[in-house]
Design a protein around this motif. Structure first.
Motif, PDB file in Angstrom:
ATOM      1  N   VAL A   1      62.795  67.196  84.378  1.00 37.84           N
ATOM      2  CA  VAL A   1      62.450  68.452  83.718  1.00 37.84           C
ATOM      3  C   VAL A   1      63.096  69.591  84.488  1.00 37.84           C
ATOM      4  CG1 VAL A   1      60.295  67.585  82.789  1.00 37.84           C
ATOM      5  CG2 VAL A   1      60.326  68.656  85.032  1.00 37.84           C
ATOM      6  N   ASP A   2      63.558  70.567  83.777  1.00 40.33           N
ATOM      7  CA  ASP A   2      64.215  71.730  84.375  1.00 40.33           C
ATOM      8  C   ASP A   2      63.293  72.922  84.217  1.00 40.33           C
ATOM      9  OD1 ASP A   2      65.720  73.738  85.303  1.00 40.33           O
ATOM     10  OD2 ASP A   2      67.444  73.400  84.003  1.00 40.33           O
ATOM     11  N   LEU A   3      62.523  73.194  85.249  1.00 41.26           N
ATOM     12  CA  LEU A   3      61.526  74.254  85.145  1.00 41.26           C
ATOM     13  C   LEU A   3      62.158  75.637  85.154  1.00 41.26           C
ATOM     14  CD1 LEU A   3      58.589  72.849  87.254  1.00 41.26           C
ATOM     15  CD2 LEU A   3      59.004  72.778  84.807  1.00 41.26           C
TER      16      LEU A   3
ATOM     17  N   SER B   1      63.005  84.638  71.522  1.00 41.69           N
ATOM     18  CA  SER B   1      63.037  83.354  70.815  1.00 41.69           C
ATOM     19  C   SER B   1      63.887  82.390  71.613  1.00 41.69           C
ATOM     20  CB  SER B   1      63.619  83.516  69.421  1.00 41.69           C
ATOM     21  OG  SER B   1      64.987  83.794  69.511  1.00 41.69           O
ATOM     22  N   TYR B   2      63.439  81.159  71.643  1.00 39.48           N
ATOM     23  CA  TYR B   2      64.131  80.168  72.450  1.00 39.48           C
ATOM     24  C   TYR B   2      65.483  79.807  71.838  1.00 39.48           C
ATOM     25  CZ  TYR B   2      65.428  75.500  73.905  1.00 39.48           C
ATOM     26  OH  TYR B   2      66.133  74.406  74.316  1.00 39.48           O
ATOM     27  N   ARG B   3      65.494  79.539  70.555  1.00 37.72           N
ATOM     28  CA  ARG B   3      66.739  79.104  69.933  1.00 37.72           C
ATOM     29  C   ARG B   3      66.729  79.532  68.475  1.00 37.72           C
ATOM     30  NH1 ARG B   3      70.640  75.202  70.482  1.00 37.72           N
ATOM     31  NH2 ARG B   3      69.727  74.371  72.377  1.00 37.72           N
ATOM     32  N   GLU B   4      67.663  80.348  68.123  1.00 40.85           N
ATOM     33  CA  GLU B   4      67.697  80.822  66.739  1.00 40.85           C
ATOM     34  C   GLU B   4      68.408  79.845  65.828  1.00 40.85           C
ATOM     35  OE1 GLU B   4      67.730  85.515  67.991  1.00 40.85           O
ATOM     36  OE2 GLU B   4      69.472  84.635  67.030  1.00 40.85           O
TER      37      GLU B   4
ATOM     38  N   SER C   1      64.874  76.600  83.414  1.00 38.32           N
ATOM     39  CA  SER C   1      65.146  76.945  82.020  1.00 38.32           C
ATOM     40  C   SER C   1      63.854  77.063  81.236  1.00 38.32           C
ATOM     41  CB  SER C   1      66.057  75.914  81.384  1.00 38.32           C
ATOM     42  OG  SER C   1      65.354  74.706  81.184  1.00 38.32           O
ATOM     43  N   ALA C   2      62.841  76.336  81.676  1.00 39.88           N
ATOM     44  CA  ALA C   2      61.552  76.448  80.997  1.00 39.88           C
ATOM     45  C   ALA C   2      61.010  77.852  81.136  1.00 39.88           C
ATOM     46  CB  ALA C   2      60.562  75.441  81.577  1.00 39.88           C
ATOM     47  N   ALA C   3      61.124  78.418  82.331  1.00 38.35           N
ATOM     48  CA  ALA C   3      60.633  79.770  82.553  1.00 38.35           C
ATOM     49  C   ALA C   3      61.411  80.777  81.723  1.00 38.35           C
ATOM     50  CB  ALA C   3      60.732  80.115  84.036  1.00 38.35           C
TER      51      ALA C   3
ATOM     52  N   MET D   1      62.938  80.238  78.992  1.00 41.62           N
ATOM     53  CA  MET D   1      62.592  80.055  77.592  1.00 41.62           C
ATOM     54  C   MET D   1      61.360  80.876  77.248  1.00 41.62           C
ATOM     55  SD  MET D   1      63.133  75.985  77.427  1.00 41.62           S
ATOM     56  CE  MET D   1      61.880  75.778  76.199  1.00 41.62           C
ATOM     57  N   ARG D   2      60.419  80.912  78.183  1.00 41.40           N
ATOM     58  CA  ARG D   2      59.171  81.586  77.919  1.00 41.40           C
ATOM     59  C   ARG D   2      59.366  83.100  77.851  1.00 41.40           C
ATOM     60  NH1 ARG D   2      55.025  79.992  82.189  1.00 41.40           N
ATOM     61  NH2 ARG D   2      56.671  81.014  83.320  1.00 41.40           N
TER      62      ARG D   2
END
Lengths: 101, 101
Positions: free
Chosen positions: B66-68, B79-82, B70-72, B74-75
């Motif tokens: 897990v890549d925390l 929007s994460y991904r259009e 990129s997780a942060a 993203m938050r």
DNA sequence: ATACCATGTTAGCGAACGATGACAATTGCA
DNA sequence: TGCAATTGTCATCGTTCGCTAACATGGTAT
């Protein structure tokens, strides 16, 4: 960070949940599972259903990824995949501009 | 490669197993599960127990990470991904059938 | 002290897992 | 084509999941 056991997953879920200031009941409601299930997941229950676990990680914005480059079956010498690797993100980026993340 | 659903895991397991030249029976014996379980796992069964799934991935030398970072990010973003997610492997699979090795 | 909230534990229940065994369907190769 | 290996499907069975409900424990603030 590498996930090897259900205990790893449990610790991760707990950290991420707390990092968001959510209670076990909050997360359970979002996932549509019981609070008891969250308790057991965070305790490292290894018989939890993988679909629910993935939904939990997604809800916590934890991307689960695998790095096939470093994987060991490349050892064998024979090529793992005859179809060339295609990075769809690059194709989309060139066509439409940067992807918001 | 990012794992989002049990179907992703199923396809990955099948590819890795075949990449090693193992039969379903081979993998089942190594994991101490029934061959039927392998069949269903590769078909994307989302009720499989996460502990067994992790053991399968470990046996196939697939590091789950897990890549925390990129997780942060993203938050924090709006929007994460259009652009909808596209799995090029599934497109190729459906268009060409099983990949020859 | 005590009221409150979050978390952990237990018991019982319906539903589904994973195993086994047998058989069908598919694939690959001589 | 035909044969053998591999994979997919089905029925059955014992075990265990995940649920609800209730209660216990631990921490915090007034």
């Amino acid at each position: 960070m590498i996930l090897r056991t259900s205990t790893d997953i449990g610790n991760l879920v707990r950290d991420r949940r707390k990092g968001r200031g959510w209670t076990q009941a909050d997360l359970a409601k979002r996932l549509g599972v019981s609070r008891l299930w969250i308790v057991q997941l965070e305790q490292g229950k290894d018989t939890a259903q993988v679909g629910l676990v993935l939904r939990a990680l997604n809800e916590l914005d934890v991307p689960v990824q695998v790095d096939l480059q470093s994987a060991a079956s490349m050892r064998s010498g024979t090529s793992y995949r005859e179809i060339p690797f295609v990075d769809i993100d690059n194709i989309i980026r060139e066509a439409t501009g940067p992807i918001k993340r």
